[in-house]
Scaffold this active site. Sequence first.
Site, short mmCIF file in Angstrom:
data_model
loop_
_atom_site.label_atom_id
_atom_site.label_comp_id
_atom_site.label_asym_id
_atom_site.label_seq_id
_atom_site.Cartn_x
_atom_site.Cartn_y
_atom_site.Cartn_z
N HIS A 1 0.85 -1.21 0.00
CA HIS A 1 0.00 0.00 0.00
C HIS A 1 0.87 1.24 0.00
O HIS A 1 1.97 1.25 0.55
CB HIS A 1 -0.96 0.02 1.20
CG HIS A 1 -0.29 -0.15 2.52
ND1 HIS A 1 0.10 -1.36 3.02
CD2 HIS A 1 0.07 0.77 3.45
CE1 HIS A 1 0.67 -1.20 4.19
NE2 HIS A 1 0.68 0.09 4.48
N HIS B 1 0.74 5.31 1.02
CA HIS B 1 -0.01 6.34 1.76
C HIS B 1 0.03 7.64 0.96
O HIS B 1 1.10 8.10 0.55
CB HIS B 1 0.66 6.62 3.10
CG HIS B 1 0.69 5.47 4.06
ND1 HIS B 1 -0.17 5.36 5.13
CD2 HIS B 1 1.50 4.37 4.11
CE1 HIS B 1 0.10 4.26 5.81
NE2 HIS B 1 1.11 3.63 5.21
P1 AMP Z 1 1.58 0.64 7.39
O1 AMP Z 1 1.92 0.96 8.82
O2 AMP Z 1 2.37 1.39 6.37
O3 AMP Z 1 1.56 -0.85 7.14
O4 AMP Z 1 0.08 1.18 7.19
C1 AMP Z 1 -1.05 0.43 7.48
C2 AMP Z 1 -2.17 1.41 7.58
O5 AMP Z 1 -3.39 0.73 7.40
C3 AMP Z 1 -2.26 2.11 8.95
O6 AMP Z 1 -2.10 3.51 8.76
C4 AMP Z 1 -3.66 1.75 9.44
O7 AMP Z 1 -4.30 2.84 10.06
C5 AMP Z 1 -4.36 1.36 8.16
N1 AMP Z 1 -5.44 0.39 8.31
C6 AMP Z 1 -5.39 -0.81 8.94
N2 AMP Z 1 -6.57 -1.44 8.81
C7 AMP Z 1 -7.36 -0.64 8.06
C8 AMP Z 1 -8.69 -0.74 7.55
N3 AMP Z 1 -9.45 -1.82 7.82
N4 AMP Z 1 -9.18 0.27 6.82
C9 AMP Z 1 -8.42 1.35 6.55
N5 AMP Z 1 -7.17 1.51 6.99
C10 AMP Z 1 -6.65 0.53 7.72
#
Ligand code: AMP
Length: 134
Positions: free
Chosen positions: A97, A99
């Site tokens: 993903h 951001h």
């Molecule tokens: P990372 O730390 O780069 O792996 O980012 C993962 C991101 O996913 C975090 O910022 C979480 O807030 C976000 N996240 C986790 N579960 C969900 C979800 N079900 N819907 C939207 N965002 C999510």
Amino acid sequence: MCIFCKIANHEIPAYIIHEDENFMAFLDLSQATLGHTLVIPKKHQVNLFDMDDQTGSSILLFVRDLAKQITEAMGSESVNIIHNAGSLAGQSVFHFHIHIIPRYENDHFHIPPLKNELTPDELLSIQKKIKEKH
Ligand code: AMP
Ligand code: ZN
């Protein structure tokens, strides 16, 4: 199946902004700033190191168009594009993903300034080490 695969398959809800055949964008539940959005390939892959060529050739264009849409909608003129690859980099969901974080005057999002000031020899040694892997 991982949580982002479930979102990509519409098996669990998300605040979807946009999707096409290959990608989906939805709001991050933890809004680092208002409009913080995640872009995922629908096909599962762990992170940059695992990224397939098809994703690699098109994800940046999807991110570019969405970043314009988000900043215009949210009244922002700046954006950070961040990808965390690996747990030491802060990756917590192991489905690729990116951001998109729109920035605002006096927001509280903070990227620490870089502090390591190395000597030219130290920089040369790092340059050599990395170049040798090519
Ligand atoms: P990372 O730390 O780069 O792996 O980012 C993962 C991101 O996913 C975090 O910022 C979480 O807030 C976000 N996240 C986790 N579960 C969900 C979800 N079900 N819907 C939207 N965002 C999510
Ligand atoms: Zn997945």
